[in-house]
Design a protein around this motif. Structure first.
Motif, PDB file in Angstrom:
ATOM      1  N   HIS A  16      40.001  18.477   2.164  1.00 52.87           N
ATOM      2  CA  HIS A  16      41.272  18.822   1.941  1.00 52.87           C
ATOM      3  C   HIS A  16      41.517  19.804   3.021  1.00 52.87           C
ATOM      4  O   HIS A  16      42.300  21.616   2.295  1.00 52.87           O
ATOM      5  CB  HIS A  16      41.652  19.766   0.384  1.00 52.87           C
ATOM      6  CG  HIS A  16      42.958  19.829  -0.421  1.00 52.87           C
ATOM      7  ND1 HIS A  16      43.527  19.870  -1.357  1.00 52.87           N
ATOM      8  CD2 HIS A  16      44.078  19.557   0.641  1.00 52.87           C
ATOM      9  CE1 HIS A  16      44.615  20.588  -1.365  1.00 52.87           C
ATOM     10  NE2 HIS A  16      45.625  20.187  -0.510  1.00 52.87           N
ATOM     11  N   THR A  55      44.564  16.341   5.616  1.00 53.77           N
ATOM     12  CA  THR A  55      45.171  16.059   3.995  1.00 53.77           C
ATOM     13  C   THR A  55      47.035  16.505   5.242  1.00 53.77           C
ATOM     14  O   THR A  55      47.545  17.671   4.908  1.00 53.77           O
ATOM     15  CB  THR A  55      45.264  17.506   2.708  1.00 53.77           C
ATOM     16  OG1 THR A  55      43.930  17.092   3.181  1.00 53.77           O
ATOM     17  CG2 THR A  55      45.798  16.684   1.825  1.00 53.77           C
ATOM     18  N   ASN A  95      43.886  11.967   4.767  1.00 53.39           N
ATOM     19  CA  ASN A  95      43.682  12.108   3.160  1.00 53.39           C
ATOM     20  C   ASN A  95      45.180  12.445   3.140  1.00 53.39           C
ATOM     21  O   ASN A  95      46.478  12.452   2.673  1.00 53.39           O
ATOM     22  CB  ASN A  95      42.388  13.847   2.992  1.00 53.39           C
ATOM     23  CG  ASN A  95      42.984  14.332   1.204  1.00 53.39           C
ATOM     24  OD1 ASN A  95      43.359  13.442   0.819  1.00 53.39           O
ATOM     25  ND2 ASN A  95      42.490  15.336   1.121  1.00 53.39           N
ATOM     26  N   GLU A  97      47.539  13.411  -0.439  1.00 51.02           N
ATOM     27  CA  GLU A  97      47.907  13.708  -1.678  1.00 51.02           C
ATOM     28  C   GLU A  97      48.646  13.643  -2.072  1.00 51.02           C
ATOM     29  O   GLU A  97      50.583  13.378  -1.254  1.00 51.02           O
ATOM     30  CB  GLU A  97      48.203  15.319  -0.766  1.00 51.02           C
ATOM     31  CG  GLU A  97      47.600  16.318  -2.414  1.00 51.02           C
ATOM     32  CD  GLU A  97      47.168  17.796  -2.174  1.00 51.02           C
ATOM     33  OE1 GLU A  97      47.676  18.906  -2.755  1.00 51.02           O
ATOM     34  OE2 GLU A  97      47.373  17.837  -1.053  1.00 51.02           O
ATOM     35  N   ASN A 111      47.521  16.053  -9.404  1.00 52.10           N
ATOM     36  CA  ASN A 111      46.964  15.841  -7.610  1.00 52.10           C
ATOM     37  C   ASN A 111      46.499  14.621  -7.547  1.00 52.10           C
ATOM     38  O   ASN A 111      45.566  14.651  -8.435  1.00 52.10           O
ATOM     39  CB  ASN A 111      46.587  17.551  -6.982  1.00 52.10           C
ATOM     40  CG  ASN A 111      48.076  17.910  -6.842  1.00 52.10           C
ATOM     41  OD1 ASN A 111      48.836  17.217  -7.110  1.00 52.10           O
ATOM     42  ND2 ASN A 111      47.822  19.033  -6.182  1.00 52.10           N
ATOM     43  N   HIS A 113      44.062  12.985  -4.264  1.00 53.63           N
ATOM     44  CA  HIS A 113      43.728  12.752  -3.244  1.00 53.63           C
ATOM     45  C   HIS A 113      43.265  11.178  -2.620  1.00 53.63           C
ATOM     46  O   HIS A 113      42.010  10.970  -3.503  1.00 53.63           O
ATOM     47  CB  HIS A 113      43.065  13.682  -2.886  1.00 53.63           C
ATOM     48  CG  HIS A 113      43.551  15.469  -2.736  1.00 53.63           C
ATOM     49  ND1 HIS A 113      44.583  15.868  -1.695  1.00 53.63           N
ATOM     50  CD2 HIS A 113      43.567  15.451  -3.777  1.00 53.63           C
ATOM     51  CE1 HIS A 113      44.498  16.796  -2.103  1.00 53.63           C
ATOM     52  NE2 HIS A 113      44.596  17.181  -3.115  1.00 53.63           N
TER      53      HIS A 113
END
Length: 126
Positions: A16, A55, A95, A97, A111, A113
């Motif tokens: 992340h 991310t 990634n 999000e 959230n 991911h």
């Protein structure tokens, strides 16, 4: 056949990591994306990070920017040849999000991911 006598191999992952230009709440002070990447990868090398999830919210634009940076690494004078080789061996994952409703009991968005297979990115871009 798996070599079971080898045992576990511990590697450092950071799945992340937002970059300069992140879609929401960009607080990075680097003047350019390249300057950000220079600092970012220097720290990754210092901490022996082997896998990084690039991310961003709802897109993979900055993942693609990091890949472009890696593709021009040979021209970069900030790193020596050994560092460049190590950077090229860091496994990068996109990634995505997502923040979605309903909110939690604390009033926060949920959230998610989504780690994507980097080998399939061309399918997501079209």
């Amino acid at each position: 056949m798996i070599n079971k006598s080898m045992g576990s191999i511990w590697r450092k992952w950071d799945l992340h990591v937002h970059t300069k230009g992140t879609f929401k709440n960009d607080q990075f002070s680097s003047a350019t994306f390249e300057e950000f990447c220079n600092c970012f990868f220097k720290k990754a090398l210092q901490h022996n990070i082997e896998v990084i999830g690039i991310t961003d919210y709802f897109n993979i634009v900055n993942y693609n920017s990091v890949i472009s940076y890696i593709n021009t690494l040979n021209d970069n004078v900030f790193f020596n040849d050994e560092e460049k080789e190590k950077i090229e061996n860091i496994y990068l994952l996109p990634n995505v999000e997502l923040r979605v409703l309903p909110v939690t009991d604390r009033g926060k968005l949920v959230n998610f991911h989504c780690l994507l297979n980097p080998d399939l990115i061309e399918y997501f871009e079209n």
